[in-house]
Design a protein around this motif. Structure first.
Motif, PDB file in Angstrom:
ATOM      1  N   LYS A   1       1.394  27.895  13.673  1.00  0.00           N
ATOM      2  CA  LYS A   1       1.303  28.558  14.966  1.00  0.00           C
ATOM      3  C   LYS A   1       2.175  29.810  14.939  1.00  0.00           C
ATOM      4  O   LYS A   1       2.927  30.047  13.992  1.00  0.00           O
ATOM      5  CB  LYS A   1       1.764  27.619  16.078  1.00  0.00           C
ATOM      6  CG  LYS A   1       0.932  26.348  16.197  1.00  0.00           C
ATOM      7  CD  LYS A   1       1.493  25.452  17.291  1.00  0.00           C
ATOM      8  CE  LYS A   1       0.677  24.161  17.416  1.00  0.00           C
ATOM      9  NZ  LYS A   1       1.259  23.252  18.447  1.00  0.00           N
ATOM     10  N   MET A   2       2.111  30.601  16.011  1.00  0.00           N
ATOM     11  CA  MET A   2       2.934  31.805  16.094  1.00  0.00           C
ATOM     12  C   MET A   2       4.419  31.463  15.967  1.00  0.00           C
ATOM     13  O   MET A   2       5.172  32.168  15.285  1.00  0.00           O
ATOM     14  CB  MET A   2       2.672  32.521  17.415  1.00  0.00           C
ATOM     15  CG  MET A   2       3.560  33.731  17.660  1.00  0.00           C
ATOM     16  SD  MET A   2       3.237  35.116  16.541  1.00  0.00           S
ATOM     17  CE  MET A   2       1.776  35.809  17.320  1.00  0.00           C
ATOM     18  N   SER A   3       4.853  30.375  16.613  1.00  0.00           N
ATOM     19  CA  SER A   3       6.266  30.000  16.549  1.00  0.00           C
ATOM     20  C   SER A   3       6.686  29.665  15.123  1.00  0.00           C
ATOM     21  O   SER A   3       7.816  29.954  14.712  1.00  0.00           O
ATOM     22  CB  SER A   3       6.547  28.811  17.468  1.00  0.00           C
ATOM     23  OG  SER A   3       5.787  27.674  17.084  1.00  0.00           O
TER      24      SER A   3
ATOM     25  N   HIS B   1       2.539  36.104  22.113  1.00  0.00           N
ATOM     26  CA  HIS B   1       1.880  34.802  22.267  1.00  0.00           C
ATOM     27  C   HIS B   1       1.553  34.542  23.735  1.00  0.00           C
ATOM     28  O   HIS B   1       0.452  34.069  24.065  1.00  0.00           O
ATOM     29  CB  HIS B   1       2.779  33.696  21.734  1.00  0.00           C
ATOM     30  CG  HIS B   1       2.228  32.309  21.953  1.00  0.00           C
ATOM     31  ND1 HIS B   1       1.272  31.752  21.130  1.00  0.00           N
ATOM     32  CD2 HIS B   1       2.486  31.382  22.924  1.00  0.00           C
ATOM     33  CE1 HIS B   1       0.974  30.542  21.573  1.00  0.00           C
ATOM     34  NE2 HIS B   1       1.689  30.291  22.657  1.00  0.00           N
ATOM     35  N   THR B   2       2.488  34.844  24.625  1.00  0.00           N
ATOM     36  CA  THR B   2       2.272  34.618  26.056  1.00  0.00           C
ATOM     37  C   THR B   2       1.148  35.492  26.587  1.00  0.00           C
ATOM     38  O   THR B   2       0.266  35.034  27.328  1.00  0.00           O
ATOM     39  CB  THR B   2       3.571  34.903  26.841  1.00  0.00           C
ATOM     40  OG1 THR B   2       4.620  34.063  26.334  1.00  0.00           O
ATOM     41  CG2 THR B   2       3.380  34.633  28.326  1.00  0.00           C
TER      42      THR B   2
ATOM     43  N   HIS C   1       5.972  27.210  24.502  1.00  0.00           N
ATOM     44  CA  HIS C   1       5.348  25.927  24.167  1.00  0.00           C
ATOM     45  C   HIS C   1       5.929  24.785  24.998  1.00  0.00           C
ATOM     46  O   HIS C   1       5.197  23.908  25.459  1.00  0.00           O
ATOM     47  CB  HIS C   1       5.546  25.633  22.674  1.00  0.00           C
ATOM     48  CG  HIS C   1       5.118  26.756  21.786  1.00  0.00           C
ATOM     49  ND1 HIS C   1       3.794  27.021  21.512  1.00  0.00           N
ATOM     50  CD2 HIS C   1       5.832  27.708  21.133  1.00  0.00           C
ATOM     51  CE1 HIS C   1       3.708  28.081  20.726  1.00  0.00           C
ATOM     52  NE2 HIS C   1       4.932  28.523  20.480  1.00  0.00           N
TER      53      HIS C   1
ATOM     54  N   HIS D   1      -1.275  36.892  24.816  1.00  0.00           N
ATOM     55  CA  HIS D   1      -2.509  36.493  24.149  1.00  0.00           C
ATOM     56  C   HIS D   1      -3.107  35.260  24.822  1.00  0.00           C
ATOM     57  O   HIS D   1      -4.327  35.134  24.970  1.00  0.00           O
ATOM     58  CB  HIS D   1      -2.202  36.209  22.682  1.00  0.00           C
ATOM     59  CG  HIS D   1      -3.397  36.335  21.788  1.00  0.00           C
ATOM     60  ND1 HIS D   1      -4.480  37.142  22.060  1.00  0.00           N
ATOM     61  CD2 HIS D   1      -3.679  35.734  20.594  1.00  0.00           C
ATOM     62  CE1 HIS D   1      -5.375  37.052  21.084  1.00  0.00           C
ATOM     63  NE2 HIS D   1      -4.910  36.198  20.195  1.00  0.00           N
TER      64      HIS D   1
ATOM     65  N   GLY E   1       7.325  37.917  19.031  1.00  0.00           N
ATOM     66  CA  GLY E   1       6.338  36.850  18.873  1.00  0.00           C
ATOM     67  C   GLY E   1       6.073  36.099  20.159  1.00  0.00           C
ATOM     68  O   GLY E   1       4.925  35.752  20.480  1.00  0.00           O
ATOM     69  N   THR E   2       7.125  35.856  20.932  1.00  0.00           N
ATOM     70  CA  THR E   2       6.990  35.097  22.180  1.00  0.00           C
ATOM     71  C   THR E   2       6.201  35.880  23.222  1.00  0.00           C
ATOM     72  O   THR E   2       5.301  35.345  23.878  1.00  0.00           O
ATOM     73  CB  THR E   2       8.386  34.737  22.727  1.00  0.00           C
ATOM     74  OG1 THR E   2       9.035  33.868  21.798  1.00  0.00           O
ATOM     75  CG2 THR E   2       8.275  34.051  24.082  1.00  0.00           C
TER      76      THR E   2
END
Length: 490
Positions: free
Chosen positions: A62-64, A435-436, A240, A438, A431-432
């Motif tokens: 995952k992205m994380s 991701h949010t 997450h 997206h 990244g955070t």
């Protein structure tokens, strides 16, 4: 102080001669060995980013998970940089340097064998532990090998050129290896270089120690570990676990508590891990903030660039590496130019050029889409390279400006720690946020827009600090801190 350092070098050279005549080794040989370690660490900064999409596909990350692959390394380096410097002064610089090489090589080998994201993240942390013992210690070894100021300045200039070269070739080699052999091969390349450096260090690098080693500060070190790890984990895992979850709120609270205790505890120690009086100097404080802003931008850029080019635009890993060439070339050209400007005119011109480069480059990227012309992208990357190349020498100069000779090394180490902390937070935040965005339906390119605006703000901060850190008020604060650290005032 100068006579004490000279006597210490003389003692070290006598000990080296008794141990096997290493004092007859030409200093350039020692410089070359130290530069080999820099090549390893520098390449590792950029080579991994190009391979992230391939790692994501192979290990179903995952992205994380991708964020942790980068941040596990930079967080550990940031946490243990100052401890490694203290250990080298106490136990011997060559010994700690060799230990760092062994740990870095072991971590590299294990990274190439990892079959889960968790294992890869753990082995990257092991790499980071080794890396924390390499560059700062290698610079101390170089300073010991080149006692003459002019020769030392020339050696440090070569060191800086190798740093630029390592960043430039990392994406090219990483892209070529990832595309032709697979992502695991990016870690294999470290093995022959590291083994050669290890053998040559044992044969040619003389052992040296500080006349008086700084005392260990286990409580301060623990607080730094807890604070940085808690903050980074909370930022990466927030999307997450939920920003209002007990875990994330608890982690932010832990980071805040660790910082508060650190600020209360450190001034009470005779030999603190971080002497907070440094921050009374405006240039020093500006150097720390510059390091955080510039390297948060750099690490966030590298992280998002590889994902954007390969996943959003379908460009191969090797061509992704080629696209970073304008950035790397401008870094290599601007770093020595900035060094000359700093020497002649102070840090203001370099910081103004740096801020303009960051601001203009990231402004272009705020309009990023999958249809953005490649030439415009390359132009933005080149401007970004101008910013990073111009800012680096200015950071180091502001960190050590006016400091007593006995404190200059510690001040430079704090600035280096700021770079690593900035890099870790840059990847975590970038990244955070992406991701949010997206997850709310934005395509990847559009999801990066908030990050580019944040980086534009960082460029504005660099411009502001370029002015503020060179005022008469700033210079007066440096003189006060220098007197304070020398014991002349309270």
């Amino acid at each position: 102080m100068h006579s004490t350092e000279t006597e210490s070098r003389g003692t070290s050279l006598k000990q080296a001669h008794a141990a096997g005549g290493r004092c007859s080794v030409h200093p350039n040989v020692i410089l070359a060995i130290c530069c080999m370690s820099l090549l390893l660490v520098g390449m590792d900064v950029t080579i991994v980013n190009v391979a992230l999409p391939a790692i994501q596909r192979d290990l179903y990350a995952k992205m994380s998970g991708l964020q942790w692959i980068v941040d596990a390394y930079t967080l550990v380096v940031a946490t243990f940089l100052m401890l490694s410097g203290s250990m080298s002064d106490r136990f011997g610089r060559r010994r700690v340097f060799q230990t760092g090489l062994v740990l870095f090589l072991l971590g590299s080998l294990l990274c190439s064998m990892a079959h889960t994201i968790g294992a890869l993240v753990f082995f990257r942390a092991l790499q980071g532990l080794g890396a924390s013992m390499l560059n700062p210690v290698a610079l101390s070894i170089i300073a010991n090998a080149f006692p003459e100021p002019k020769a030392r300045a020339h050696a440090v200039g070569i060191w800086g050129a190798v740093a630029g070269l390592s960043l430039a070739i990392g994406p090219l080699i990483g892209g070529a290896l990832t595309q032709s052999v697979g992502w695991r091969s990016i870690f294999w390349i470290n093995i022959p270089i590291g083994l050669a450096a290890l053998a040559l260090a044992a044969r040619f690098v003389p052992e040296s120690k500080a006349p008086r080693a700084r005392a260990f500060d286990p409580v301060g070190q623990l607080l730094v570990c807890v604070g940085l790890a808690s903050l980074t984990y909370a930022v990466i895992e927030g999307p997450h676990s939920g920003w209002t979850s007990f875990l994330i709120i608890g982690l932010f609270a832990t980071a805040g508590a660790a910082l508060a205790i650190f600020l209360v505890y450190e001034p009470r120690r005779k030999d603190p891990l971080l002497d907070l009086r440094f921050f009374r100097s405006v240039p020093f404080s500006s150097a720390t903030l510059l390091a955080l802003c510039a390297f948060a931008c750099f690490a966030g850029f590298l992280f998002l660039n590889a994902l954007y080019l390969q996943q959003a635009r379908g460009i191969s890993a090797f061509k992704t590496g080629l696209c970073t060439l304008p950035l790397a070339i401008m870094m290599m050209l601007c770093a020595p130019l900035s060094g000359r400007l700093v020497g002649r005119h102070g840090t203001r011109p370099s910081l103004l050029f740096a801020g303009a480069g960051f601001l203009l480059g990231t402004l272009i990227l705020t309009r990023l889409s999958i249809h953005t012309p490649i030439l415009l992208l390359l132009f933005a990357y080149a401007l970004f390279g101008v910013g990073l190349g111009m800012v680096n020498p200015a950071i180091t100069n502001n960190a050590v400006a006016g400091m007593p000779l006995s404190q200059a090394g510690v001040a430079a180490a704090i600035a280096s720690t700021g770079r690593q902390v900035g890099a870790a937070l840059g990847v975590a935040i970038a990244g955070t946020v992406v991701h949010t965005s997206h997850a709310k339906g934005s395509d990847f390119a559009q999801a990066t827009h908030p990050i580019w605006w944040l980086m534009t703000g960082c460029g504005a901060i660099v411009l502001l600090l370029g002015w503020a850190s060179n005022t008469a008020w700033a210079k007066a604060s440096t003189n006060h801190v220098a007197s304070l650290l020398s014991g002349n005032v309270r």
